[in-house]
Design an enzyme around this catalytic site. Structure first.
Site, short mmCIF file in Angstrom:
data_model
loop_
_atom_site.label_atom_id
_atom_site.label_comp_id
_atom_site.label_asym_id
_atom_site.label_seq_id
_atom_site.Cartn_x
_atom_site.Cartn_y
_atom_site.Cartn_z
N VAL A 33 0.83 -1.19 0.00
CA VAL A 33 0.00 0.00 0.00
C VAL A 33 0.88 1.26 0.00
CG1 VAL A 33 -0.38 0.51 2.47
CG2 VAL A 33 -2.29 0.58 0.87
N SER A 34 2.18 1.08 0.10
CA SER A 34 3.12 2.21 0.14
C SER A 34 3.78 2.38 -1.23
CB SER A 34 4.19 1.93 1.20
OG SER A 34 5.41 2.54 0.87
#
Ligand SMILES: N[C@@H](CCC(=O)N[C@@H](CS)C(=O)NCC(=O)O)C(=O)O
EC number: 2.5.1.18
Length: 242
Positions: A33-34
């Site tokens: 998600v980064s």
């Protein structure tokens, strides 16, 4: 003759030892998600054969890091800067990044717990697929703006990563098992113990000592500490020019 043979064997062994420096290990802690983790992931994959390192991919859970390290949301100026920074960085790194339409929903509401557990199950059982599954999950979120929370989404990423359907189904059925949850928690804790406060976190083991780096933009410094050469984010192109 026998003595000569033994002597030459010793010489060969000694010179082989001298010519083979000890491989260093580098752990890449990341969460899909980064977006900055995608940059670090692609660069480390490009360098894993080039440098004398063993790269260990360590999927962790960024929310756990944020809680453990006391994270504050970026204010509007920083958030707007990060959008521009990511566009510039991904262009330069040749990573096909597109900001999702609703990044807050992707990162804060939908999150990456199931994806992290699925990556963990793959890491525990058949880690030869981990690199490609990671890439496919990044492509879903940060290129095609697709979901990574539903079972069908994870199955589709697994198929693209070359995981046979039966195996992917079986792995998916284990993501809520205690062993998988524990392993993801342990990996997250290991990063926190190294002083992690965000993603990507890279731990290079230099002369037996772990050195922690934060960010995809610390590669040159890490290369220096590893005693390796940094050719920029596109090492293959750099080589072609030389
Ligand atoms: N400068 C770093 C920025 C990395 C970054 O901002 N990562 C975010 C997650 S995508 C984070 O962990 N932020 C926590 C913090 O900045 O303390 C890079 O280029 O990689």
């Amino acid at each position: 003759m026998q003595i000569l043979y033994m002597y030459s064997r010793q010489v060969i062994q000694r010179s082989f030892k001298m010519a083979t420096p000890i491989r260093k290990s580098v752990e890449l802690f990341y969460d899909v998600v980064s977006p900055y983790s995608w940059l670090a992931f692609e660069v480390m994959c490009r360098y894993q054969q080039k440098w004398n390192i063993d790269l260990k991919l360590r999927p962790f859970f960024l929310s756990g890091i944020m809680q453990g390290a006391g994270f504050h949301q970026p204010g509007p100026s920083k958030a707007s800067y990060m959008g521009k920074d990511l566009k510039r960085q991904t262009d330069m790194y040749k990573v096909p990044f597109k900001m999702p339409r609703n990044p807050a929903e992707v990162i804060l509401i939908k999150g990456s717990l199931n994806a992290g557990r699925f990556l963990t199950a793959v890491d525990m059982n058949c880690d030869q697929y981990l690199e490609e599954l990671t890439r496919q999950l990044f492509l879903r979120v940060y290129y095609r703006d697709e979901d990574i929370t539903e079972p069908a989404s994870l199955m589709s990423a697994a198929a693209k990563a070359g995981i046979p359907e039966d195996l992917a189904k079986q792995l998916l059925s284990t993501i809520k098992d205690q062993a998988v949850k524990d392993r993801l928690r342990e990996t997250t804790q290991a990063a926190l113990d190294h002083g992690a406060f965000g993603s990507p976190t890279i731990v290079a083991h230099v002369d037996g000592k772990p050195q922690m780096f934060f960010g995809s933009d610390r590669m040159e410094l890490m290369a220096h500490m590893l005693g390796e050469k940094w050719y920029g984010p596109l090492p293959e192109l750099a080589k072609a020019k030389m």
